[in-house]
Design a protein around this motif. Structure first.
Motif, mmCIF file in Angstrom:
data_model
loop_
_atom_site.group_PDB
_atom_site.id
_atom_site.type_symbol
_atom_site.label_atom_id
_atom_site.label_comp_id
_atom_site.label_asym_id
_atom_site.label_seq_id
_atom_site.Cartn_x
_atom_site.Cartn_y
_atom_site.Cartn_z
ATOM 1 N N TYR A 21 0.852 -1.182 0.000
ATOM 2 C CA TYR A 21 0.000 0.000 0.000
ATOM 3 C C TYR A 21 0.888 1.232 0.000
ATOM 4 O O TYR A 21 1.813 1.327 0.797
ATOM 5 C CB TYR A 21 -0.883 0.017 1.242
ATOM 6 N N PRO A 22 0.586 2.220 -0.881
ATOM 7 C CA PRO A 22 -0.522 2.267 -1.833
ATOM 8 C C PRO A 22 -0.076 1.936 -3.252
ATOM 9 O O PRO A 22 1.097 2.058 -3.583
ATOM 10 C CB PRO A 22 -0.941 3.738 -1.756
ATOM 11 N N ASP A 26 -5.085 3.190 -5.014
ATOM 12 C CA ASP A 26 -5.114 3.599 -3.613
ATOM 13 C C ASP A 26 -4.798 5.081 -3.467
ATOM 14 O O ASP A 26 -5.350 5.766 -2.599
ATOM 15 C CB ASP A 26 -4.098 2.797 -2.801
ATOM 16 N N LEU A 30 -6.702 7.868 -1.444
ATOM 17 C CA LEU A 30 -5.958 8.548 -0.391
ATOM 18 C C LEU A 30 -6.013 10.064 -0.556
ATOM 19 O O LEU A 30 -6.093 10.809 0.431
ATOM 20 C CB LEU A 30 -4.509 8.060 -0.382
ATOM 21 N N ALA A 80 -3.536 6.056 6.489
ATOM 22 C CA ALA A 80 -2.614 5.431 5.534
ATOM 23 C C ALA A 80 -1.777 4.361 6.211
ATOM 24 O O ALA A 80 -1.525 3.292 5.630
ATOM 25 C CB ALA A 80 -1.724 6.498 4.902
ATOM 26 N N SER A 84 -1.619 0.475 5.248
ATOM 27 C CA SER A 84 -0.328 -0.110 4.904
ATOM 28 C C SER A 84 -0.034 -1.331 5.775
ATOM 29 O O SER A 84 0.456 -2.349 5.291
ATOM 30 C CB SER A 84 0.781 0.934 5.063
ATOM 31 N N VAL A 167 3.678 6.675 1.714
ATOM 32 C CA VAL A 167 3.270 6.632 0.307
ATOM 33 C C VAL A 167 4.396 6.123 -0.588
ATOM 34 O O VAL A 167 4.218 5.151 -1.339
ATOM 35 C CB VAL A 167 2.781 8.017 -0.159
#
Length: 281
Positions: A21-22, A26, A30, A80, A84, A167
């Motif tokens: 992730y991501p 996603d 997000l 997030a 994750s 991210v």
């Protein structure tokens, strides 16, 4: 094998698991989550300013803006990180990127960040800013302690944890490094929500992403981000007609300063590449 070739191979063929992730889908969700949390905390802050018989001074308003920003970013990071963690292999801990990195990077990154500021100085002027938008930004950020803390402290820490520590970390597991860094830079630009900040944020995001790829730590990025943002903070304390420091130099002098800055920035990138060719500290 030549170091550059080795690095290119590493960036083009890093380990892909396609389940971290991501991914790009996603990222779209997000981005909407960022909007939701930041808008929600902004609305709460605005409502607090409407409480009857309570005098909201500019300093209190700045404090409310700081709290709203921090709460919104922490909520986004929590969301997030939770997503994750669910995708991580059982043997892999999430972490937020506060890993060790070579100490020699700090004195190298600071002049590199300052040189990048000079290089990006005119990017935000590519799109003329309406007076109404300029006034809106001035109302949000004033030269007080809480505005300084948002720009120079909170934003570098929280945005690097989010955009690089979560991210980009996930994108690097899903895509080749070059694509992952570009995707993360685009996302970093988009969450600024306006073209005057998004354009320089994209180019800064490329450098910040590359530094994270090299070190797997958010700390160097926090340092660079803080240096860049602090230069913006310092200009806020100058008279309005003097805030465009580089513009006051005049075109010939600015060109010389720009070329010198690009030489410094290129030298910094070359040195980091030479010392860390494989993308690992």
């Amino acid at each position: 094998m030549d170091n550059n070739v080795m690095d290119n191979n590493a960036m083009g063929n890093n380990l892909i698991d396609n389940n971290a992730y991501p991914n790009l889908k996603d990222l779209l969700i997000l981005f909407l989550v960022v909007l939701l949390f930041m808008f929600g905390t902004g609305v709460v802050a605005a409502i607090c300013q409407l409480i009857p018989n309570v005098r909201i001074t500019p300093l209190i308003q700045s404090f409310q803006n700081m709290v709203a920003y921090i709460v919104g970013m922490l909520a986004t990071i929590w969301y997030a990180a939770r997503k994750s963690r669910k995708r991580q292999a059982e043997s892999d801990t999430l972490g937020l990127g506060f890993n060790k990195f070579p100490g020699w990077l700090i004195p190298v990154l600071i002049p590199g960040a300052l040189a990048m500021v000079v290089g990006m100085d005119r990017l935000s002027t590519l799109i003329p800013m309406p007076d109404s938008v300029a006034q809106f930004f001035e109302s949000l950020f004033k030269n007080d302690v809480f505005s300084v803390m948002i720009i120079a402290v909170a934003a570098p820490i929280l945005e690097e944890i989010f955009c690089r520590g979560i991210v980009l970390k996930g994108l690097l597991q899903n895509y080749p490094a070059r694509k992952a860094i570009i995707y993360s830079a685009l996302f970093f630009a988009l969450i600024h929500l306006n073209p005057w900040q998004s354009i320089p944020a994209f180019f800064a995001g490329l450098f910040l992403g590359w530094i994270y790829y090299k070190t797997r730590s958010v700390i160097p990025g926090i340092i660079v981000h803080a240096v860049v943002n602090t230069t913006a903070v310092l200009s806020m304390f100058l008279p309005k007609e003097q805030q465009d420091v580089l513009g006051l130099l005049g075109t010939p002098a600015y060109i010389v300063v720009f070329i010198a800055a690009m030489v410094v920035f290129s030298a910094v990138c070359w040195y980091i590449q030479k010392k860390m060719p494989s993308g690992n500290p």
